[in-house]
Design a protein around this motif. Structure first.
Motif, mmCIF file in Angstrom:
data_model
loop_
_atom_site.group_PDB
_atom_site.id
_atom_site.type_symbol
_atom_site.label_atom_id
_atom_site.label_comp_id
_atom_site.label_asym_id
_atom_site.label_seq_id
_atom_site.Cartn_x
_atom_site.Cartn_y
_atom_site.Cartn_z
ATOM 1 N N GLN A 279 41.488 29.959 42.620
ATOM 2 C CA GLN A 279 41.274 29.705 41.196
ATOM 3 C C GLN A 279 40.068 30.490 40.674
ATOM 4 O O GLN A 279 40.117 31.057 39.580
ATOM 5 N N ILE B 39 51.271 23.616 48.837
ATOM 6 C CA ILE B 39 50.340 23.729 47.714
ATOM 7 C C ILE B 39 50.313 25.174 47.231
ATOM 8 O O ILE B 39 50.326 25.437 46.029
ATOM 9 N N GLY B 40 50.292 26.100 48.159
ATOM 10 C CA GLY B 40 50.317 27.509 47.789
ATOM 11 C C GLY B 40 51.610 27.897 47.103
ATOM 12 O O GLY B 40 51.605 28.604 46.094
ATOM 13 N N LEU C 124 42.344 26.727 47.628
ATOM 14 C CA LEU C 124 42.824 26.651 46.242
ATOM 15 C C LEU C 124 41.683 26.913 45.270
ATOM 16 O O LEU C 124 41.837 27.684 44.307
ATOM 17 N N LEU D 182 47.502 32.776 51.249
ATOM 18 C CA LEU D 182 47.151 31.476 51.815
ATOM 19 C C LEU D 182 47.777 31.365 53.197
ATOM 20 O O LEU D 182 48.987 31.553 53.343
ATOM 21 N N TYR E 212 48.133 31.400 41.609
ATOM 22 C CA TYR E 212 46.896 31.589 42.368
ATOM 23 C C TYR E 212 47.120 32.350 43.674
ATOM 24 O O TYR E 212 46.248 33.092 44.111
ATOM 25 N N TYR F 146 43.291 26.810 53.792
ATOM 26 C CA TYR F 146 43.216 25.859 52.689
ATOM 27 C C TYR F 146 42.038 24.910 52.860
ATOM 28 O O TYR F 146 41.147 24.852 52.022
ATOM 29 N N ASN G 15 51.783 26.820 43.583
ATOM 30 C CA ASN G 15 50.804 27.444 42.700
ATOM 31 C C ASN G 15 50.850 28.971 42.803
ATOM 32 O O ASN G 15 49.858 29.624 43.144
#
Length: 123
Positions: free
Chosen positions: A65, A88-89, A61, A80, A95, A53, A92
């Motif tokens: 994206q 965060i992964g 990220l 990730l 993604y 990350y 999302n």
């Protein structure tokens, strides 16, 4: 054999991961940041991208994206691998195809890679 791109700014971790994947029979290309990994992804059209990350120039990220925004790359699974930003992964999923938290074992990495490759039709 699959082609795998790794985005990891910590050289020793990238080297260890590349060794694990090459021993499993995969072809590996590595970059020290997301921008380099995006260039490799565009050039080699890999079967899988594995990204950290926190990296300079482009985060994991931002890399994911950019991959999803490119019609030629959008279907490539992105894994990730992160010590602190795994949430965060997971937050999302549009993604990231999967998240593997650091620290991980070699067996955990191979299992995650095999699962993603089997779902994408690559091996």
């Amino acid at each position: 054999m699959a082609i795998i791109v790794i985005a990891e700014d910590e050289f020793l971790l990238a080297d260890m991961l590349a060794s694990i994947l090459e021993e499993a029979g995969h072809e590996v290309r590595s970059a020290p940041h997301g921008a380099g990994a995006l260039k490799l992804t565009r050039t080699h059209k890999p079967d899988l991208v594995i990204t950290d990350y926190m990296m300079p120039l482009m985060t994991g990220l931002e890399l994911a994206q950019a991959i999803r925004a490119d019609a030629d790359l959008a279907n490539i699974p992105v894994l990730l691998v992160s010590g602190a930003q795994g949430n965060i992964g997971r937050d999302n999923p549009e993604y990231f195809s999967a998240v593997l938290d650091k620290p991980y074992t070699q067996a955990m990495m191979i299992r995650a890679v095999d699962e993603l490759l089997s779902h994408s039709g690559s091996s």
